[in-house]
Write a protein that holds these residues in place. Structure first.
Motif, PDB file in Angstrom:
ATOM      1  N   PRO A 191       0.803  -1.227   0.000  1.00 34.70           N
ATOM      2  CA  PRO A 191       0.000   0.000   0.000  1.00 34.70           C
ATOM      3  C   PRO A 191       0.836   1.278   0.000  1.00 34.70           C
ATOM      4  N   GLY A 192       2.109   1.180   0.352  1.00 37.95           N
ATOM      5  CA  GLY A 192       2.984   2.356   0.347  1.00 37.95           C
ATOM      6  C   GLY A 192       3.489   2.736  -1.030  1.00 37.95           C
ATOM      7  N   CYS A 193       3.364   1.817  -1.983  1.00 37.40           N
ATOM      8  CA  CYS A 193       3.830   2.062  -3.352  1.00 37.40           C
ATOM      9  C   CYS A 193       2.672   2.620  -4.181  1.00 37.40           C
ATOM     10  N   ILE A 194       2.827   3.844  -4.641  1.00 33.39           N
ATOM     11  CA  ILE A 194       1.801   4.479  -5.455  1.00 33.39           C
ATOM     12  C   ILE A 194       2.032   4.175  -6.931  1.00 33.39           C
ATOM     13  N   HIS A 195       3.268   4.360  -7.387  1.00 32.80           N
ATOM     14  CA  HIS A 195       3.636   4.066  -8.778  1.00 32.80           C
ATOM     15  C   HIS A 195       5.035   3.461  -8.800  1.00 32.80           C
ATOM     16  N   TYR A 196       5.240   2.501  -9.696  1.00 32.76           N
ATOM     17  CA  TYR A 196       6.562   1.915  -9.940  1.00 32.76           C
ATOM     18  C   TYR A 196       6.619   1.656 -11.429  1.00 32.76           C
ATOM     19  N   LEU A 197       7.289   2.542 -12.143  1.00 32.34           N
ATOM     20  CA  LEU A 197       7.300   2.495 -13.605  1.00 32.34           C
ATOM     21  C   LEU A 197       8.687   2.121 -14.107  1.00 32.34           C
ATOM     22  N   VAL A 198       8.741   1.157 -15.006  1.00 34.23           N
ATOM     23  CA  VAL A 198       9.989   0.688 -15.592  1.00 34.23           C
ATOM     24  C   VAL A 198       9.988   1.101 -17.057  1.00 34.23           C
ATOM     25  N   SER A 199      11.073   1.751 -17.498  1.00 38.22           N
ATOM     26  CA  SER A 199      11.122   2.281 -18.864  1.00 38.22           C
ATOM     27  C   SER A 199      12.507   2.105 -19.469  1.00 38.22           C
ATOM     28  N   THR A 200      12.539   2.154 -20.785  1.00 42.10           N
ATOM     29  CA  THR A 200      13.796   2.278 -21.524  1.00 42.10           C
ATOM     30  C   THR A 200      13.664   3.505 -22.424  1.00 42.10           C
ATOM     31  N   ASP A 237      15.970   5.790 -25.872  1.00 42.67           N
ATOM     32  CA  ASP A 237      16.846   5.554 -27.014  1.00 42.67           C
ATOM     33  C   ASP A 237      18.308   5.419 -26.584  1.00 42.67           C
ATOM     34  N   GLU A 238      18.555   5.573 -25.285  1.00 45.31           N
ATOM     35  CA  GLU A 238      19.899   5.375 -24.755  1.00 45.31           C
ATOM     36  C   GLU A 238      20.121   3.876 -24.554  1.00 45.31           C
ATOM     37  N   PRO A 239      21.063   3.281 -25.278  1.00 48.93           N
ATOM     38  CA  PRO A 239      21.241   1.820 -25.168  1.00 48.93           C
ATOM     39  C   PRO A 239      21.757   1.409 -23.790  1.00 48.93           C
ATOM     40  N   ASP A 240      21.437   0.179 -23.433  1.00 47.43           N
ATOM     41  CA  ASP A 240      21.948  -0.424 -22.199  1.00 47.43           C
ATOM     42  C   ASP A 240      21.637   0.431 -20.967  1.00 47.43           C
ATOM     43  N   THR A 241      20.399   0.900 -20.916  1.00 42.69           N
ATOM     44  CA  THR A 241      19.952   1.732 -19.809  1.00 42.69           C
ATOM     45  C   THR A 241      18.496   1.418 -19.497  1.00 42.69           C
ATOM     46  N   VAL A 242      18.185   1.324 -18.215  1.00 42.25           N
ATOM     47  CA  VAL A 242      16.809   1.154 -17.767  1.00 42.25           C
ATOM     48  C   VAL A 242      16.523   2.248 -16.745  1.00 42.25           C
ATOM     49  N   TRP A 243      15.364   2.860 -16.865  1.00 37.77           N
ATOM     50  CA  TRP A 243      14.912   3.911 -15.962  1.00 37.77           C
ATOM     51  C   TRP A 243      13.782   3.373 -15.087  1.00 37.77           C
ATOM     52  N   VAL A 244      13.788   3.758 -13.824  1.00 38.35           N
ATOM     53  CA  VAL A 244      12.692   3.408 -12.919  1.00 38.35           C
ATOM     54  C   VAL A 244      12.240   4.692 -12.226  1.00 38.35           C
ATOM     55  N   LEU A 245      10.938   4.928 -12.291  1.00 36.21           N
ATOM     56  CA  LEU A 245      10.325   6.052 -11.591  1.00 36.21           C
ATOM     57  C   LEU A 245       9.434   5.473 -10.506  1.00 36.21           C
ATOM     58  N   GLU A 246       9.730   5.811  -9.267  1.00 41.37           N
ATOM     59  CA  GLU A 246       8.992   5.286  -8.120  1.00 41.37           C
ATOM     60  C   GLU A 246       8.303   6.433  -7.392  1.00 41.37           C
ATOM     61  N   LEU A 247       7.099   6.168  -6.921  1.00 40.46           N
ATOM     62  CA  LEU A 247       6.375   7.121  -6.105  1.00 40.46           C
ATOM     63  C   LEU A 247       5.810   6.373  -4.912  1.00 40.46           C
ATOM     64  N   TRP A 248       6.117   6.867  -3.719  1.00 42.98           N
ATOM     65  CA  TRP A 248       5.780   6.197  -2.466  1.00 42.98           C
ATOM     66  C   TRP A 248       5.057   7.164  -1.532  1.00 42.98           C
ATOM     67  N   THR A 249       4.318   6.614  -0.594  1.00 45.81           N
ATOM     68  CA  THR A 249       3.654   7.458   0.397  1.00 45.81           C
ATOM     69  C   THR A 249       4.681   8.233   1.213  1.00 45.81           C
ATOM     70  N   ASP A 250       5.839   7.603   1.491  1.00 46.01           N
ATOM     71  CA  ASP A 250       6.940   8.265   2.190  1.00 46.01           C
ATOM     72  C   ASP A 250       8.193   7.402   2.063  1.00 46.01           C
ATOM     73  N   LYS A 251       9.331   7.950   2.468  1.00 43.13           N
ATOM     74  CA  LYS A 251      10.589   7.214   2.333  1.00 43.13           C
ATOM     75  C   LYS A 251      10.615   5.935   3.183  1.00 43.13           C
ATOM     76  N   PRO A 252      10.086   5.949   4.411  1.00 40.64           N
ATOM     77  CA  PRO A 252      10.068   4.687   5.172  1.00 40.64           C
ATOM     78  C   PRO A 252       9.305   3.565   4.448  1.00 40.64           C
ATOM     79  N   ALA A 253       8.242   3.906   3.720  1.00 39.13           N
ATOM     80  CA  ALA A 253       7.519   2.880   2.955  1.00 39.13           C
ATOM     81  C   ALA A 253       8.424   2.300   1.869  1.00 39.13           C
ATOM     82  N   HIS A 254       9.186   3.163   1.213  1.00 35.80           N
ATOM     83  CA  HIS A 254      10.138   2.679   0.198  1.00 35.80           C
ATOM     84  C   HIS A 254      11.176   1.762   0.834  1.00 35.80           C
TER      85      HIS A 254
END
Length: 101
Positions: A34-43, A45-62
């Motif tokens: 329930p502490g995780c609001i969004h967890y997005l995994v993306s690539t 045009d930059e090769p050999d790279t993965v991006w993750v965007l996380e959104l949490w209720t607060d840092k302790p939840a993360h």
């Protein structure tokens, strides 16, 4: 306000899809958190790279999200796919479209 984290993972050559798959497995497991609001995994045009965007209720939840055994197992499986130290930006998110009010 909520806690956000943007991570840029450099991968071993040709391993970005493998890392993205592992991180998508983590996203599936985080559906129960329930502490995780969004967890997005993306690539990009930059090769050999993965991006993750996380959104949490607060840092302790993360921080607590990294404790379950199944998440720790995925982290261990992902480590060999990562080349070097990920770049991370910690954010204090004040609001916006798609966020609970």
């Amino acid at each position: 306000m909520t806690y956000g984290l943007v991570s840029k993972f450099p991968t071993q050559p040709g391993k970005s899809r493998d890392l993205a798959d592992r991180l998508l497995q983590a996203a599936k497991l985080l559906e129960r958190d329930p502490g995780c609001i969004h967890y997005l995994v993306s690539t990009s045009d930059e090769p050999d790279t993965v991006w993750v965007l996380e959104l949490w209720t607060d840092k302790p939840a993360h921080d607590a999200s990294l404790e379950p055994e199944d998440i720790r197992t995925l982290v261990q499986q992902a480590r060999p796919l990562i080349a070097g130290i990920p770049e991370q930006t910690h954010l204090t998110v004040h609001g916006g479209k798609g966020l609970p009010s």
